[in-house]
Write a protein that holds these residues in place. Structure first.
Motif, mmCIF file in Angstrom:
data_model
loop_
_atom_site.group_PDB
_atom_site.id
_atom_site.type_symbol
_atom_site.label_atom_id
_atom_site.label_comp_id
_atom_site.label_asym_id
_atom_site.label_seq_id
_atom_site.Cartn_x
_atom_site.Cartn_y
_atom_site.Cartn_z
ATOM 1 N N PHE A 35 3.435 -7.070 0.189
ATOM 2 C CA PHE A 35 4.145 -6.239 -1.229
ATOM 3 C C PHE A 35 3.539 -4.909 -1.274
ATOM 4 N N SER A 36 4.454 -4.348 -1.923
ATOM 5 C CA SER A 36 3.937 -2.991 -2.813
ATOM 6 C C SER A 36 3.595 -2.942 -3.830
ATOM 7 N N VAL A 37 2.942 -1.602 -4.124
ATOM 8 C CA VAL A 37 3.110 -1.398 -5.973
ATOM 9 C C VAL A 37 2.756 -0.229 -5.951
ATOM 10 N N SER A 38 3.383 0.417 -7.118
ATOM 11 C CA SER A 38 3.006 2.395 -7.363
ATOM 12 C C SER A 38 2.874 2.549 -8.096
ATOM 13 N N PHE A 39 1.096 1.737 -8.671
ATOM 14 C CA PHE A 39 0.325 1.127 -9.703
ATOM 15 C C PHE A 39 -0.303 1.260 -9.064
ATOM 16 N N PRO A 40 -2.288 1.210 -9.799
ATOM 17 C CA PRO A 40 -3.357 0.954 -8.993
ATOM 18 C C PRO A 40 -3.920 -0.451 -10.383
ATOM 19 N N GLY A 53 -5.542 0.139 -4.300
ATOM 20 C CA GLY A 53 -4.947 1.793 -5.608
ATOM 21 C C GLY A 53 -5.433 2.519 -3.668
ATOM 22 N N GLY A 54 -5.521 4.058 -4.308
ATOM 23 C CA GLY A 54 -5.173 4.980 -3.145
ATOM 24 C C GLY A 54 -6.768 5.131 -2.090
ATOM 25 N N SER A 55 -6.409 5.436 -0.740
ATOM 26 C CA SER A 55 -7.592 5.132 -0.378
ATOM 27 C C SER A 55 -8.257 6.594 -0.182
ATOM 28 N N ALA A 56 -9.719 6.592 -0.795
ATOM 29 C CA ALA A 56 -10.491 7.739 -0.943
ATOM 30 C C ALA A 56 -11.737 7.269 -0.590
ATOM 31 N N ASP A 57 -12.676 8.335 -1.161
ATOM 32 C CA ASP A 57 -13.764 8.321 -0.203
ATOM 33 C C ASP A 57 -14.013 7.678 -1.935
ATOM 34 N N PRO A 58 -15.410 6.779 -1.009
ATOM 35 C CA PRO A 58 -15.680 5.145 -2.245
ATOM 36 C C PRO A 58 -16.401 6.532 -3.581
ATOM 37 N N ARG A 59 -17.258 7.855 -3.348
ATOM 38 C CA ARG A 59 -17.345 7.980 -5.113
ATOM 39 C C ARG A 59 -16.156 8.385 -5.965
ATOM 40 N N ASP A 60 -15.128 8.433 -5.087
ATOM 41 C CA ASP A 60 -14.704 8.935 -6.608
ATOM 42 C C ASP A 60 -13.122 7.497 -6.215
ATOM 43 N N ALA A 61 -13.248 6.299 -5.567
ATOM 44 C CA ALA A 61 -12.122 5.258 -5.914
ATOM 45 C C ALA A 61 -13.533 4.294 -6.837
ATOM 46 N N LEU A 70 -14.695 6.113 3.260
ATOM 47 C CA LEU A 70 -13.522 5.979 2.930
ATOM 48 C C LEU A 70 -13.358 4.025 2.470
ATOM 49 N N MET A 71 -12.772 4.080 1.012
ATOM 50 C CA MET A 71 -12.617 3.195 0.579
ATOM 51 C C MET A 71 -11.192 2.975 0.402
ATOM 52 N N GLU A 72 -10.949 1.683 1.250
ATOM 53 C CA GLU A 72 -9.042 1.718 1.757
ATOM 54 C C GLU A 72 -8.632 0.715 1.291
ATOM 55 N N ALA A 73 -7.605 1.029 1.058
ATOM 56 C CA ALA A 73 -6.182 0.926 0.200
ATOM 57 C C ALA A 73 -5.789 -1.009 1.126
ATOM 58 N N CYS A 74 -5.786 -2.389 -0.143
ATOM 59 C CA CYS A 74 -5.840 -3.460 0.785
ATOM 60 C C CYS A 74 -6.925 -4.219 1.344
ATOM 61 N N ALA A 75 -7.976 -3.871 1.162
ATOM 62 C CA ALA A 75 -9.237 -3.943 2.064
ATOM 63 C C ALA A 75 -10.363 -4.924 1.002
ATOM 64 N N THR A 76 -11.423 -5.322 1.413
ATOM 65 C CA THR A 76 -12.011 -6.485 0.681
ATOM 66 C C THR A 76 -13.447 -5.665 0.490
ATOM 67 N N TYR A 77 -13.935 -5.537 -0.632
ATOM 68 C CA TYR A 77 -15.125 -5.456 -0.664
ATOM 69 C C TYR A 77 -16.425 -6.320 -1.851
ATOM 70 N N GLN A 78 -17.445 -6.242 -1.114
ATOM 71 C CA GLN A 78 -18.252 -7.466 -2.480
ATOM 72 C C GLN A 78 -18.926 -5.672 -3.479
ATOM 73 N N VAL A 79 -19.063 -5.816 -5.107
ATOM 74 C CA VAL A 79 -19.600 -4.913 -5.068
ATOM 75 C C VAL A 79 -20.355 -5.189 -6.423
ATOM 76 N N ARG A 80 -21.873 -5.056 -6.381
ATOM 77 C CA ARG A 80 -23.369 -5.035 -7.259
ATOM 78 C C ARG A 80 -22.772 -4.206 -8.845
ATOM 79 N N PRO A 128 -8.890 1.638 -10.193
ATOM 80 C CA PRO A 128 -8.533 2.410 -8.614
ATOM 81 C C PRO A 128 -7.956 3.222 -9.068
ATOM 82 N N LEU A 129 -7.788 4.714 -7.826
ATOM 83 C CA LEU A 129 -6.854 5.715 -8.278
ATOM 84 C C LEU A 129 -5.537 5.701 -7.543
ATOM 85 N N GLN A 130 -4.219 5.899 -8.554
ATOM 86 C CA GLN A 130 -3.662 6.494 -7.882
ATOM 87 C C GLN A 130 -2.959 6.572 -6.883
ATOM 88 N N PRO A 131 -1.902 5.160 -6.656
ATOM 89 C CA PRO A 131 -1.637 5.144 -5.324
ATOM 90 C C PRO A 131 -0.993 6.292 -5.140
#
Length: 590
Positions: free
Chosen positions: A501-506, A522-530, A568-578, A587-590
Motif C-alpha cells: 500500500f501507499s500512504v502520503s502521511f506518517p 514515515g520518511g526514511s531518516a537518521d534514527p535521531r531524526d526519525a 537509517l530508520m527505514e520506511a516500512c521496516a519493523t523495530y523494537q523500541v523501549r 514519524p517524519l513526513q513521507p
C-alpha cells in the motif's frame, strides 16, 4: 626683483597674516581647517605645519570652520600617518553640522595608553548632524568613537572608517544616527569582550543597501541595542556582514523595541540574534527579523530569552518579543510546504542547516518571499526543494514580533510505498502489508503456507505474545493479520508475503512503557531524526537481522547511544523500541 616690488610683496604677505593667521581668505571662507601635524598637542590652526587635530577640533567648536581635513602631504593615503592619542582625551567635537573627513588621506588615531584596564576613549562627537568618515581608529580600550549628537553619520561608501581593537568601536547615543560602510575588527585574544557597534539612540540605521553595509569581524558582540531602563525604538540593522563573533552577532538587550534586523549575513557566531528577557519599564519587544542568512553558527540563530534553548511554542506574555510562538510545519514536499502559526502572521521559510536530532537547526537562506497565514493560522507556500532536505520557518505577528526558528521538517518524496515482504528461513520480524485483514485458518493461507510454521505478535509493554501455530490449533490466540501491523514469522524456506500500500502521511504509533514492536511508516531518516518525537523517553532501539538471526541493539539502557552501524530508520521496516513512559511516536513526513 626691484626694491619696490619686494616691498609691495612683503606688505601683501603681512596683510594676509594679519587677517587670516597664515591661510588665504578663500580657504577660511570655505569653512575648512586642515590638520598639518601628527602631534597630539595644542597646536595652532590654521598653520602650515603645526595645526594638530586637537587644535582643529577647537577651531571648529569656536565657529572658525565646519570641516576638518588632513594634509595628504603629511597624511599620505598610501602610507597612513598615526596620531598617537595620549592619556588626555581629545576635546569633544561640539559644533553642529561639523565634519571630520579623512578621505583622500591616510589617518590613524591610535591609543598611546598601555593600560587595557583603564578605559581610554578615542573621539567624542556631541554636536548634532556631525559626519565622521575616512579615518582609522586603533587600540582604544574604551570607545573608539562616541557619536552622541542627533543625526550623526559615521562612515560612507565613498569614505569608510576602519576600527581595530576597540573596547567599543562605535557608540551611537544620539537619535537618528547612521553607521554605514565601516570596517570593524578585533583580536579576541586581547579584547575578549569587544563590541562592534553599541546603539542607545532611537531611529538609527546600521548599514544599508549595497556598499553601505558594515563589516564586523572578531568581536564578542557585533551590534548591541540597549537603552537600559529607557526604550530605544525604531533601529534598523540592515545588510551587514558579521563574522567570527564569539557571542551574539546582534544583541537586543534591555529597552530594544521595534528593531528591524534584515538582510544581514551571520557567519561563525556564537548566536545569531539574541533577544533579552523583557523587563518593565523598557520591554524588549516588536523586534522583527527577515531575509537574513546564517552559516556556521555555534548556537541558535534566534534566541528569545537569551537562554540558549529553543523555547516551547507557547508561553504567556509578557516576554521577549511577546513570546510569539514559532510555526509548526505539518507537511513538506518538493513542491510545497504547509503548516500552522498565529492567525494573520507573516511566515518566512528557510532551508535548514540540519544536524541529526535537530536541536540547534536554523535557517541558512530564505527560500522565497514570506507568506501570510489565514484567519485560522494555516499557511502554505510553493517551494522548489529536494526530498531529504530540511526546512524551518519564522513567524512575525501583527505587532512586529518575530519568533525563534521552528522545529525542523524533512522534505519527503510525498508518499511511502510498502510492498511485498520477503521472509528468509528462520525468524523474521516484519510487517504485513496486505490490502485487507487476512484471516488465519488451520494453514497459512497461501501456496507457500507449509513454509510458515508459526506467527507471533507482541503485546506492547508486556512480555506476552499472541500466536498462531501451524502444527496445532491448541493455544492459538492470533486470528488474523492486520495491514500495517508487525509480526514474527518462523519460516522453513524463503517466502514472499504479497501485498502493498501507499500512504502520503506518517502513521503515528502509541508506545507503552517498556518494549514495543512497531512498523515505521514515515520518511526514511537518521534514527535521531526519525525518533525525535521520543526525546527524553527513548531508552533503546533494536532491529532483528533475519540473515544472521541476531539482534542489532543500540542504547545503553538509560539514554540513546547512537552508533555508526545504525544510521537509517527505514520506511516500512519493523523495530523494537523501549521507552520509559507512554508516548506517541510521530514519524517524519513521507
Amino acid at each position: 626683483m626691484s626694491a619696490r616690488t619686494g616691498l609691495l610683496l612683503l606688505v601683501a604677505v603681512a596683510a594676509v597674516l594679519a587677517g587670516g593667521g597664515g591661510w588665504p581668505p578663500a580657504a577660511r571662507a570655505a569653512g575648512i581647517v586642515t590638520v598639518t601635524s601628527t602631534a597630539d598637542a595644542a597646536g595652532t590652526c590654521p598653520h602650515p605645519s603645526n595645526c594638530t587635530l586637537r587644535a582643529a577640533i577647537a577651531a571648529v567648536n569656536s565657529g572658525g570652520a565646519s570641516t576638518i581635513r588632513f594634509d595628504p602631504a603629511v597624511f599620505p593615503a598610501a602610507v597612513p600617518a598615526v596620531i598617537s592619542v595620549g592619556s588626555s582625551p581629545l576635546p569633544p567635537l561640539t559644533a553642529d553640522g561639523a565634519t571630520i573627513d579623512g578621505s583622500g588621506s591616510g589617518v590613524i588615531l591610535r591609543s598611546a595608553s598601555a593600560s587595557l584596564s583603564v578605559p581610554h576613549d578615542g573621539l567624542r562627537v556631541t554636536g548634532s548632524g556631525a559626519t565622521i568618515r575616512g579615518l582609522a581608529f586603533e587600540g582604544f580600550s574604551g570607545v573608539c568613537l562616541h557619536a552622541e549628537g542627533a543625526n550623526a553619520t559615521v562612515g560612507s561608501p565613498a569614505a569608510p572608517n576602519r576600527f581595530h581593537d576597540c573596547g567599543v568601536a562605535i557608540r551611537v547615543a544620539g537619535a537618528a544616527g547612521t553607521v554605514a560602510a565601516n570596517d570593524i575588527s578585533a583580536d579576541p585574544a586581547s579584547l575578549p569582550d569587544a563590541i562592534g557597534i553599541l546603539v542607545s539612540g532611537s531611529n538609527g540605521t546600521i548599514g544599508g543597501a549595497g556598499a553601505a553595509r558594515n563589516t564586523i569581524d572578531g568581536t564578542a558582540v557585533g551590534v548591541r541595542v540597549t537603552g537600559g531602563s529607557a526604550p530605544v525604538a525604531g533601529v534598523t540593522i540592515e545588510n551587514n556582514s558579521f563574522r567570527r563573533i564569539s557571542s551574539a552577532c546582534v544583541d537586543l538587550a534591555a529597552g530594544s523595541s521595534g528593531t528591524t534586523v534584515r538582510g544581514n549575513a551571520f557567519e561563525d557566531c556564537g548566536t545569531g540574534i539574541v533577544v533579552a528577557p523583557s523587563v518593565e519599564p523598557a520591554p524588549v519587544d516588536r523586534n522583527s527579523f527577515a531575509g537574513n542568512t546564517f552559516s556556521a553558527l555555534r548556537g541558535l540563530a534566534i534566541d528569545l530569552g537569551a537562554d540558549g534553548l529553543r523555547n516551547p511554542p507557547a508561553q504567556p506574555p509578557p516576554g521577549p518579543n511577546g513570546w510569539v510562538a514559532y510555526p509548526a510545519i505539518t507537511r513538506a514536499t518538493p513542491s510545497g510546504i504547509e503548516g500552522t502559526t498565529c492567525p494573520g502572521c507573516r511566515v518566512e521559510i528557510y532551508l535548514a542547516s540540519h544536524t541529526p536530532g535537530g536541536q540547534t537547526d536554523y535557517g541558512t537562506v530564505p527560500l522565497r518571499p514570506p507568506v501570510t497565514a489565514d484567519a485560522s493560522g494555516r499557511f502554505s507556500a510553493a517551494t522548489m526543494v529536494s526530498p531529504g532536505q530540511w526546512l524551518v520557518a519564522l513567524a512575525t505577528d501583527a505587532q512586529g514580533n518575530t519568533s525563534e526558528f521552528s522545529r525542523p521538517a524533512r522534505v519527503g518524496s510525498g508518499a511511502v510505498v510498502c510492498g511485498n515482504v520477503q521472509l528468509l528461513p528462520g525468524w523474521n520480524h516484519v510487517a504485513y502489508f496486505g490490502s485487507a485483514p487476512l484471516i488465519l485458518g488451520d494453514a497459512f493461507p497461501s501456496a507457500e503456507s507449509p513454509a510458515v510454521t508459526a506467527i507471533y505478535q507482541a503485546v506492547d509493554g508486556t512480555p506476552q505474545y499472541r500466536r498462531w501455530l501451524a502444527a496445532t490449533s491448541a493455544g492459538r490466540t492470533l486470528a488474523a493479520l492486520e495491514p500495517g501491523q508487525e509480526y514474527w514469522f518462523l519460516a522453513t524456506a524463503p517466502v514472499t508475503l504479497p501485498g502493498g500500500f501507499s500512504v502520503s502521511f506518517p502513521v503515528p504509533v502509541t508506545l507503552q512503557p517498556g518494549w514495543n514492536d512497531l512498523v515505521y511508516i514515515g520518511g526514511s531518516a537518521d534514527p535521531r531524526d526519525a525518533l525525535a518525537s521520543l526525546e527524553g523517553k527513548l531508552l533503546e532501539v533494536a532491529k532483528w537481522d533475519a540473515g544472521t538471526q541476531r539482534w542489532r541493539r543500540f542504547g545503553d539502557g538509560t539514554a540513546p547511544a547512537w552508533t555508526a552501524g545504525f544510521d537509517l530508520m527505514e520506511a516500512c521496516a519493523t523495530y523494537q523500541v523501549r521507552v520509559s513512559e507512554a508516548v506517541t511516536l510521530q514519524p517524519l513526513q513521507p
